[in-house]
Every structure is written in C-alpha cells, then in structure tokens.
Design an enzyme around this catalytic site. Structure first.
Site, short mmCIF file in Angstrom:
data_model
loop_
_atom_site.label_atom_id
_atom_site.label_comp_id
_atom_site.label_asym_id
_atom_site.label_seq_id
_atom_site.Cartn_x
_atom_site.Cartn_y
_atom_site.Cartn_z
N CYS A 71 0.84 -1.20 0.00
CA CYS A 71 0.00 0.00 0.00
C CYS A 71 0.88 1.26 0.00
O CYS A 71 2.07 1.21 0.28
CB CYS A 71 -0.92 0.11 1.21
SG CYS A 71 -1.85 -1.39 1.52
N ARG A 81 2.53 0.47 -5.80
CA ARG A 81 2.63 -0.26 -4.52
C ARG A 81 1.38 -1.08 -4.23
O ARG A 81 1.36 -1.89 -3.30
CB ARG A 81 2.86 0.72 -3.37
CG ARG A 81 4.12 1.52 -3.49
CD ARG A 81 4.17 2.58 -2.42
NE ARG A 81 4.28 2.00 -1.10
CZ ARG A 81 5.42 1.78 -0.46
NH1 ARG A 81 6.56 2.11 -1.03
NH2 ARG A 81 5.44 1.25 0.73
N TRP A 104 -3.21 -2.54 -1.36
CA TRP A 104 -2.97 -3.91 -1.83
C TRP A 104 -3.43 -4.79 -0.68
O TRP A 104 -2.83 -4.79 0.40
CB TRP A 104 -1.50 -4.13 -2.13
CG TRP A 104 -1.19 -5.45 -2.72
CD1 TRP A 104 -1.37 -5.82 -4.02
CD2 TRP A 104 -0.63 -6.60 -2.06
NE1 TRP A 104 -0.97 -7.13 -4.21
CE2 TRP A 104 -0.52 -7.63 -3.02
CE3 TRP A 104 -0.24 -6.86 -0.75
CZ2 TRP A 104 -0.01 -8.88 -2.71
CZ3 TRP A 104 0.26 -8.11 -0.45
CH2 TRP A 104 0.37 -9.11 -1.43
N ASN A 122 -0.16 1.86 6.16
CA ASN A 122 0.60 0.96 5.29
C ASN A 122 1.34 -0.02 6.19
O ASN A 122 2.09 0.41 7.07
CB ASN A 122 1.61 1.78 4.46
CG ASN A 122 2.60 0.91 3.72
OD1 ASN A 122 2.30 -0.23 3.38
ND2 ASN A 122 3.79 1.43 3.48
N GLY A 123 1.10 -1.32 6.00
CA GLY A 123 1.77 -2.32 6.83
C GLY A 123 0.76 -3.31 7.38
O GLY A 123 -0.32 -3.48 6.82
N GLU A 175 13.95 -16.65 -14.17
CA GLU A 175 13.48 -15.28 -14.37
C GLU A 175 12.51 -15.21 -15.56
O GLU A 175 11.48 -14.53 -15.51
CB GLU A 175 14.68 -14.34 -14.55
CG GLU A 175 14.35 -12.88 -14.84
CD GLU A 175 13.51 -12.19 -13.77
OE1 GLU A 175 13.28 -12.77 -12.70
OE2 GLU A 175 13.03 -11.08 -14.04
N LYS A 198 8.64 -14.01 -15.31
CA LYS A 198 8.08 -12.92 -16.13
C LYS A 198 6.79 -13.37 -16.81
O LYS A 198 5.80 -12.66 -16.81
CB LYS A 198 9.06 -12.46 -17.23
CG LYS A 198 10.22 -11.60 -16.85
CD LYS A 198 9.89 -10.24 -16.30
CE LYS A 198 9.59 -10.29 -14.84
NZ LYS A 198 10.59 -10.18 -13.86
N GLU A 214 3.87 -13.82 -14.27
CA GLU A 214 3.37 -12.57 -13.70
C GLU A 214 2.41 -11.84 -14.62
O GLU A 214 1.42 -11.30 -14.17
CB GLU A 214 4.54 -11.61 -13.46
CG GLU A 214 5.34 -11.87 -12.24
CD GLU A 214 6.41 -10.79 -12.07
OE1 GLU A 214 6.31 -10.04 -11.11
OE2 GLU A 214 7.33 -10.70 -12.90
N HIS A 237 15.02 -36.12 -14.34
CA HIS A 237 14.75 -36.68 -13.01
C HIS A 237 13.29 -36.53 -12.60
O HIS A 237 12.97 -36.53 -11.41
CB HIS A 237 15.68 -36.05 -11.97
CG HIS A 237 17.12 -36.35 -12.25
ND1 HIS A 237 17.67 -37.59 -12.06
CD2 HIS A 237 18.10 -35.57 -12.77
CE1 HIS A 237 18.95 -37.56 -12.42
NE2 HIS A 237 19.22 -36.35 -12.86
N LYS A 240 4.04 -3.63 -6.61
CA LYS A 240 5.45 -3.42 -6.96
C LYS A 240 6.36 -3.68 -5.77
O LYS A 240 7.44 -4.23 -5.92
CB LYS A 240 5.61 -1.98 -7.45
CG LYS A 240 7.01 -1.63 -7.91
CD LYS A 240 7.38 -2.37 -9.18
CE LYS A 240 8.82 -2.15 -9.59
NZ LYS A 240 9.28 -3.23 -10.49
O1 M6R Z 1 12.04 -4.69 -4.51
P1 M6R Z 1 12.58 -6.11 -4.48
O2 M6R Z 1 13.61 -6.33 -5.50
O3 M6R Z 1 13.04 -6.49 -3.10
O4 M6R Z 1 11.34 -7.02 -4.84
C1 M6R Z 1 11.42 -8.40 -4.83
C2 M6R Z 1 10.25 -9.03 -5.54
O5 M6R Z 1 9.04 -8.69 -4.91
C3 M6R Z 1 10.17 -8.62 -7.00
O6 M6R Z 1 11.35 -8.93 -7.68
C4 M6R Z 1 8.99 -9.34 -7.71
O7 M6R Z 1 9.23 -10.70 -7.77
C5 M6R Z 1 8.77 -8.74 -9.09
N1 M6R Z 1 7.39 -8.58 -9.35
C6 M6R Z 1 9.34 -9.55 -10.19
O8 M6R Z 1 9.05 -9.06 -11.45
#
Ligand code: M6R
Length: 605
Positions: A2, A27, A79, A103-104, A481, A485, A488, A504, A600
């Site tokens: 948030c 956020r 969020w 926030n938190g 990675e 991607k 997500e 395996h 984010k």
């Molecule tokens: O801000 P950070 O790099 O600590 O964030 C870590 C993950 O939350 C972040 O990399 C997340 O997996 C992304 N959405 C990946 O695209």
C-alpha cells in the site's frame, strides 16, 4: 504494501492527494480512498480498483478552504492483506470522529479487536487497520486529548506500520507514526503559509518541496500547517530535484519502456566503476572481503534470481563459497550466522519486508552487510553497512526488467572486484572481463527484428498446459526469471528448471502441449544443454530454442547474435525472454504494467 499520502496547506488538497497516490499506485491498486477537510467537514471518498476510479468520484469536489484558509487530507492506495478489495475495506478507515490511513500490518489486531468489541466499538471492515481508529477513540473518550489518545494507541500496536490519522476534534492536525513501513515528510513555505506533505516514498513529494525527512522507525509526531513536531530528533535532507517520473515516452507500457531502457541504464550502473585496469567501488571498503570465508546472498523474486546468477559468478571468480537464500525462508530457518560471512541483500525497492528482516538479522549477528539496491534512502540502504546503488532509475512496471539487468551487472562487477582483492584472478583476466563488461549495453539493445520475431511467435504460445524454461549454469537462474516474467503478466503456468534435472521427473510431462523454452548459449555447456533439449524433443515437447547456433530439432527458433562471452549471451537472451512474455501478455489482453494480484513493493510478510 500500500501507499499513503497526506497534505496540510492552502492548495487543492484532493488534487495533491490524487496525484500523490498516482505516484504510489505501483505499490498496490486494489482500491483507493481519501479523507479531506472540506470547509469544516471531513469528506471521505473511496473507489475500487485504480486511482483513476477514485479521481472520477472526487472530480466534483472543489475543496473549499476553511476559515483559516486551510485544507488538510490523507489518502491511501491499497494492496489487500486482510479483507477482500471492497469499498468497506478500503482506507481511510473511520470511527465516529477519526480517520486513518495505514501501510503495513497490525499483527495483534485480532486481540485488540476482541477488546474493543467488548468495550462496545462497532467494526464495519475485515481489515487490521480499523482497530487503529477504534483504539484512538477508546483512549480519546477517556482523556478528551487527541495527542494523548494517539500516543496510547501507537503503544498498543505490534507489527509494521506507517500511519496518518486525522480527527474531527482537531481537524487541522495530522498525527503520524512510522514503524517498519516507510514514511517521508516534506515541508514547503509559500506566500500563503506553510505546507506539509506526507508520502510512503519521496516520489510524490518531488516538485512540491525542498526539504524532506525520511522517518526512522519508532518516530511519531503531529503536524499543523505552522508546526511539525517529532517524538525524537530527526534529520532533514534535501529532496532530489530532478523529477525523473517515468512517462511512457511513446512506448505502450512502462514495462516496454523499461526493457528498451536497459542498455542505457546499465551504462549508468557502470559509470565511474570501471577503468581499463580495474573495478572501482568507492562505496565499499577495499578490504571488505578480507577474512571472509563465505558469501551469503538473500533476496526475493527477481532479485533472488539475480542473486543465484551472482552465486555462480562469486564462487567461480572469488573462490569463496557462496550460497543464496530466499529471504522469507531464511528468516525462520534459524540460520547459523558466522561473523566471517559477508551478507549481501539484493532489492530493487529496498523495502521488501522479508529481505529487510533478513538484513536486520544479519546485522544483529554482527555480519558485514551490503545491499545492492535501486532506491537510495530506502529502508535497506539505511541499515546496511554499505550500499551499492544499481542506478536503474524509477521502475514502474510491476514486472521487474531493468532492475534485474542492472543488479546482475553490478553483482558481476562486485564478483570481479572481490576476486581481485582476493588475488583469485590475474590482472590480465580482469582487463579482459572489463572489455566484456563494456559490451553489455549493446547486448541489451532490443533490435526491431528480434521484437518482431517475438511478436509473431507469441501467438503460438497462448494455450497448452504449461511452459518449462530450461538452462544450465547462469542460464538456469535466467530460466527462472523468464518463467517468472511469463507467469506474472500472462497468468500462464511456467516453471524454470535446470536443464539437466528434467530427466529426473519433469520430463514425464513432455507432450506437444508442453512448451519448452530452451536457453542454448554457445559459450556455456552448449553440448550438454543440446542433449537435454534433444531428450525433450524425442518425447514430443514443443521446443522454442534461443541460441546463436542453428538447432534443427527446434519447432521455433530465435537466433541470437554471436557473442564472445557467455554473460553477453545471458543479457541478449534476457531481452528475448522479457519481450516474448510481454507480447504473450498483450495478445491475452492483460494489464502488462499492473498484473492482477501483484504489487510493486511487497512490504508485508
Ligand atoms: O524490490 P525487491 O527487489 O526487493 O522485490 C522483490 C520481488 O518482490 C520482486 O522482484 C517481484 O518478484 C517482481 N514482481 C518480479 O518481477
């Protein structure tokens, strides 16, 4: 998670809050809301979904200043953590006469709620946040003193939080508290009086004020337009002036812009850090590696993948044992932390709760700590012994792209730097690697032809029962990675796997509806990975090979250029994976920049 904002001054408060929330929308964007003092009444507006929905609701509000020529307001973009994304669960939360944004997470909210229910308070939401207003009103009813009630309230809260609270009894004040989650406060003097701005990061403050304080944990206070008091001494900084707000610059999405930006930003990451002869990191002690027997890396998500990549490079180059941990696992495994371990955390935001806690644990255990981070003045940079900034610029796409490439290049440079300090590489080798590093920006350039190829191929990969991204060595974390991607932003199931491990178990899944994205670099175990892909092809998996070398068994083939070093191939393939995921997401009609269920910056456990 948030984002929160607040304002006291004589400008149009609703406009300032909405614009501030737009800067924080990355956020979280399940719902948003504001509470503003309009003339002498506090008005609340809430809307589900993105800030533009809230903006529409607020558009008729002219925000009349009160008799002292003043307005005040607080806002929130959410969020969801406790309770579904609904208007009732959206912030600001209100009691009978007070309003809060938070926030938190309030970890002890259940106990507090029971206590407050017994005292006759009525709750309307399922959130943890609502206990804050009721607790405040519980104490206010006893003392009739807002400051005292606020102080009593914050003493009762466990967890991580930053809070802004306003109340009808003293409607020109904002009470604030920071513990765990970030909060910045800026002040500005105008001809018409002073203004105070609050936000979860400095982005919404830039352009409005010059002076800023990034609150430390445990600091609370109260603001009016003419005074700002803190529970303990704070230090003021100067806000950055260059407002590098990411506009899309003609690209369709922030993600696309950020993919295309990579070749420029990695140049920034290297600026001043390489000469022909050596790697220079003024930020870290030259002898930081001295006496170190182990390097431990800790991170989440994409940053974790950069960490695994780095572990290959660190161990290979420095000859020091290196291991990588997912921060959320590390925290609770009762890890053995020895003082001869160098602890490196990686984070784009510098705010990820799990990584931050891991860093605090390492620091408490007396380890040397380094953060590789994109956001200066973030919580992690304030804690770690040393900070190495990745200099990627603001990353707005929720799916990380340039954060990963800049992290990887910085970590590769660190590996070389440590290796040289450690005398585990020769000067001649270092000089050659530096020459290779200089070619990274061109490896990250997105060629039109390549983009077009990914666009055309994307239509063949919209269905099926899943994707395996496979690679070996550093191409294994790259495969992880690539899969992340795709998951997500396309919501398709994908797994990253070490290519040699398919036999395996996972190879049992092979059939034409299983898509294998095979990373086949020329300069890293080509023959080995070729055999692994042949095994999958023989079992009828549909193969999309990415390689500079022709591969006749591929159903689809993305030809990369002939590079001289495996890390240059790594960066070129990274771009292919990013563009391919984006194009698949576009064809599926998804929101590329703000995928569902994500935020984010993950500032909750
Ligand atoms: O801000 P950070 O790099 O600590 O964030 C870590 C993950 O939350 C972040 O990399 C997340 O997996 C992304 N959405 C990946 O695209």
């Amino acid at each position: 998670m948030c984002g929160i904002v607040g304002y006291i001054g004589c400008k149009n408060t609703s406009e300032i809050l909405i614009n501030g929330l737009k800067e924080l929308e990355y956020r979280g964007y399940d719902s948003a809301g504001i509470a503003i003092l309009d003339n002498d009444k506090i008005e609340v507006y809430k809307a589900l979904g993105k800030i533009k929905n809230l903006e529409e609701k607020v558009s008729h509000n002219e925000c009349v200043l009160n008799k002292d020529n003043l307005s005040i307001g607080i806002g929130h973009t959410r969020w969801a953590t406790h309770g579904k994304p609904t208007e009732l669960n959206a912030h600001p939360h209100l009691g009978e006469y007070s309003y809060v944004v938070h926030n938190g997470i309030i970890e002890n909210y259940k106990e507090l709620k029971v206590e407050l229910l017994e005292a006759g308070h009525k709750f309307v939401s399922q959130t943890d946040t609502e206990v804050i207003v009721h607790l405040f009103e519980f104490y206010f009813n006893q003392s009739n003193d807002a400051q005292d009630a606020f102080n009593q309230t914050i003493k009762r809260l466990d967890g991580a939080y930053s809070i802004l609270l306003i109340t009808k009894s003293e409607p020109t004040k904002i009470f604030f508290m920071k513990h765990g989650s970030p909060m910045a406060i800026a002040k500005n003097t105008t001809e018409d009086g002073d203004e105070i701005y609050f936000a979860s990061s400095d982005a919404p403050l830039i352009g409005h004020a010059k002076d800023v304080v990034y609150l430390e944990d445990g600091v609370s206070g109260v603001a009016t337009n003419s005074s700002l008091s803190f529970s303990e001494e704070v230090s003021w900084d100067t806000l950055p002036t260059s407002k590098q707000y990411a506009q899309k610059d003609g690209y369709r999405f922030f993600m696309e812009k950020e993919i295309y930006e990579q070749s420029d930003v990695v140049t920034d990451s290297m600026l001043g850090r390489i000469s022909d002869e050596e790697i220079i990191f003024d930020e870290i002690d030259a002898n930081i590696i001295e006496g170190i027997n182990e390097i431990k890396i800790c991170a989440c998500g994409t940053s974790y993948h950069a960490g695994i990549t780095a572990s290959y490079l660190f161990e290979r180059l420095t000859k020091v044992r290196c291991n990588v941990e997912i921060a959320s696992e590390f925290r609770y495994k009762e890890p053995l932390l020895k003082k001869d371990t160098l602890f490196i955390v990686i984070s784009q935001s510098g705010e990820t709760a799990d990584t931050l806690e891991a860093l605090k644990m390492a620091k408490k255990a007396g380890l040397k700590t380094v953060v590789v981070c994109n956001v200066d003045n973030s919580s992690m940079t304030r804690i770690a012994d040393a900070t190495i900034l990745t200099r990627a610029g603001i990353e707005k796409g929720v799916a990380s792209t340039k954060a990963f490439s800049t992290q990887t290049v910085v970590l590769w440079m660190m590996a070389l730097y440590f290796a040289k300090q450690n005398n585990s590489i020769e000067s001649e080798f270092l000089q050659k690697e530096i020459q290779v590093l200089r070619e990274v920006p061109s490896s990250l350039t997105v060629e039109d032809k390549l983009h077009e190829k990914c666009r055309r191929l994307s239509k063949r990969y919209l269905h099926g029962h899943g994707f395996f991204f496979i690679g070996r060595d550093v191409f294994y974390p790259l495969a992880l990675e690539g899969a992340l991607k795709l998951k997500e932003i396309s919501y398709l199931h994908a797994e990253g796997y070490p290519a040699g491990e398919m036999k395996h178990g996972p190879i049992a899944l092979a059939d034409p509806e299983l898509f294998t994205i095979a990373l086949m670099p020329e300069h890293s175990h080509y023959d080995k990975i070729k055999s692994n892909v042949e095994e999958l092809s023989a079992r009828d998996s549909t193969i999309c090979a990415i390689s500079p070398l022709d591969f006749e068994l591929a159903d689809d083939f993305i030809k990369t250029s002939n590079k001289s070093h495996y890390m240059l191939e790594f960066f070129e393939m990274l771009v292919v994976l990013q563009v391919l995921s984006m194009e698949i997401s576009v064809r599926l009609g998804n929101d590329v920049d703000m995928p569902r269920n994500l935020a984010k910056s993950v500032t909750v456990e």
